[in-house]
Design an enzyme around this catalytic site. Structure first.
Site, PDB file in Angstrom:
ATOM      1  N   HIS A 125       2.599   3.789  14.651  1.00 32.55           N
ATOM      2  CA  HIS A 125       1.687   3.104  15.584  1.00 32.55           C
ATOM      3  C   HIS A 125       2.344   2.743  16.913  1.00 32.55           C
ATOM      4  CE1 HIS A 125      -1.346   2.760  12.525  1.00 32.55           C
ATOM      5  NE2 HIS A 125      -0.607   1.998  11.749  1.00 32.55           N
ATOM      6  N   ASP A 170      -0.532   8.381   5.742  1.00 35.84           N
ATOM      7  CA  ASP A 170      -0.702   6.928   5.770  1.00 35.84           C
ATOM      8  C   ASP A 170      -2.199   6.619   5.926  1.00 35.84           C
ATOM      9  OD1 ASP A 170       1.125   4.276   6.560  1.00 35.84           O
ATOM     10  OD2 ASP A 170      -0.895   4.232   7.422  1.00 35.84           O
ATOM     11  N   HIS A 183      -3.615   4.527   7.713  1.00 33.80           N
ATOM     12  CA  HIS A 183      -4.001   4.204   9.090  1.00 33.80           C
ATOM     13  C   HIS A 183      -3.719   5.400  10.020  1.00 33.80           C
ATOM     14  CE1 HIS A 183      -2.873   0.298   7.205  1.00 33.80           C
ATOM     15  NE2 HIS A 183      -3.930  -0.132   7.846  1.00 33.80           N
ATOM     16  N   ASP A 218       0.152   3.270   1.626  1.00 32.97           N
ATOM     17  CA  ASP A 218      -1.061   2.441   1.654  1.00 32.97           C
ATOM     18  C   ASP A 218      -2.318   3.284   1.433  1.00 32.97           C
ATOM     19  OD1 ASP A 218      -0.832   3.677   4.110  1.00 32.97           O
ATOM     20  OD2 ASP A 218      -0.782   1.823   5.285  1.00 32.97           O
TER      21      ASP A 218
HETATM   22 ZN   LIG Z   1      -0.632   2.294   7.197  1.00 32.72          ZN
END
Ligand SMILES: [Zn+2]
Length: 351
Positions: free
Chosen positions: A127, A164, A166, A253
């Site tokens: 990120h 992931d 996200h 996750d």
């Molecule tokens: Zn994540």
């Protein structure tokens, strides 16, 4: 056969705040599982202590003043940063060694000194933006490694697979206008989760058009949906692109028991992806493959998935599997429609 496990004690000293889900305990648990399985004594896994990189390799991806700001805050013992990031006295050293660990790992693989690697690091990276920390990330470790492979090792085709839960907004931004890095990401739909980006129409620009592939998955999508995505998108893309190196943002996750997300994968589903990614590397890239830990907030999942991953990388049987969890029909139907949209968007480019 040698698999490198890249790890440093300082990775467990960086902390955003007490009780924060992106906690040092994540790595301690992973190491407990790995050691408990006897993997460190086996001889086919080498525990590697990372070295700091030449800082110019970090500045290639990040604003120098931003990096200096983190260093100064760490020197002063810590401080707030952005909405969801803060530094402590160890953050700067940890993030620099995480990035350096990735560079060292891909260099050893390129030089034939190891087959593949798992960079078990904190803070995570995907990120991190050019000049700001975001989503518990400071330096984009996998992007630094990919850029190193392109600029220093002169590779023309590096594939990054990101599972992931996200969207890896930082990785997407870093390579949005180049075809030397193919970024394929599977994540929970951004309308339902941070960072709110990563939709199918975000496909890259200029020379990079078609080399960013966003699979925004329906919340709850699990083993069945990811199998479809690998069949229809990930494997055909790899076949067309013929990557010379495969890098993976491994965010555990995506597991159904994660505490921050809503995806539906089991350990078997995650292992299925790892196995197929390894096959992609073997078929195209002489097996060159490096996994970077990103998210994953259920401690036992980070532990068991890390153990499974190392077992896969060094060619052993997977130990941790057998969970029972299935996705709802709406997820499977949504995934079927999603892959059609992606196929249409990439028609004439890589598919
Ligand atoms: Zn994540």
């Amino acid at each position: 056969m040698t698999t490198d496990l890249v790890y440093h004690e300082v990775f467990t000293k960086h902390e955003i705040s007490p009780g924060h889900p992106e906690s040092p305990e994540r790595l301690r648990t992973a190491m407990k599982y790995i050691d408990g399985a006897g993997l460190l004594k086996a001889g086919d896994i080498r525990l590697v202590t990372p070295e700091p990189p030449d800082l110019s390799e970090i500045y290639a991806l990040h604003d120098r003043r931003y990096i200096t700001d983190i260093r100064e805050k760490s020197r002063r013992g810590g401080g707030f940063f952005t909405l969801d990031t803060a530094v402590n006295a160890f953050t700067y050293e940890a993030m620099v060694l995480a990035a350096g660990g990735g560079i060292g790992a891909v260099d050893r693989i390129m030089d034939g000194k190891s087959n593949n690697a798992y960079i078990l690091c904190r803070p995570p990276g995907h990120h991190a933006e050019y000049d700001s920390a975001l989503g518990f990330c400071f330096v984009n470790n996998i992007a630094v490694a990919a850029n190193h492979l392109v600029t220093k090792r002169k590779l023309d085709r590096v594939m990054i697979i990101d599972y992931d839960a996200h969207h890896g907004n930082g990785t997407q931004r870093a390579f949005y206008s180049t075809n030397k890095v193919l970024y394929v990401t599977m994540h929970q739909d951004g309308r339902t989760i941070f960072p709110g980006s990563g939709f199918p129409d975000e496909i890259g620009t200029g020379e990079g058009k078609g080399y960013t592939v966003n699979l925004s998955m329906y919340p709850g999508a699990g083993d069945k949906s990811y199998d479809v995505v690998f069949n229809r998108i990930v494997e055909p893309l790899a076949k067309a692109y013929k990557p010379q190196f495969v890098l993976v943002s491994a965010g555990f996750d995506c597991h159904f028991q994660d505490t921050l997300t809503s995806m539906g994968l089991t350990n078997s589903g995650i292992s299925m992806m790892n196995r197929r990614i390894k096959a992609i590397a073997q078929q195209n890239a002489q097996g060159r493959l490096a996994f970077f830990l990103e998210g994953g907030y259920n401690l036992d999942v980070v532990g068991s998935a890390s153990q499974n991953l190392l077992e896969e990388l060094c060619g052993r049987e997977i130990t941790k599997h057998g969970e029972s969890h299935s996705e709802s029909d709406i997820c499977t139907r949504y995934t079927g429609d999603l892959v059609k949209v992606i196929e249409k968007n990439l028609e004439g480019i890589l598919l």
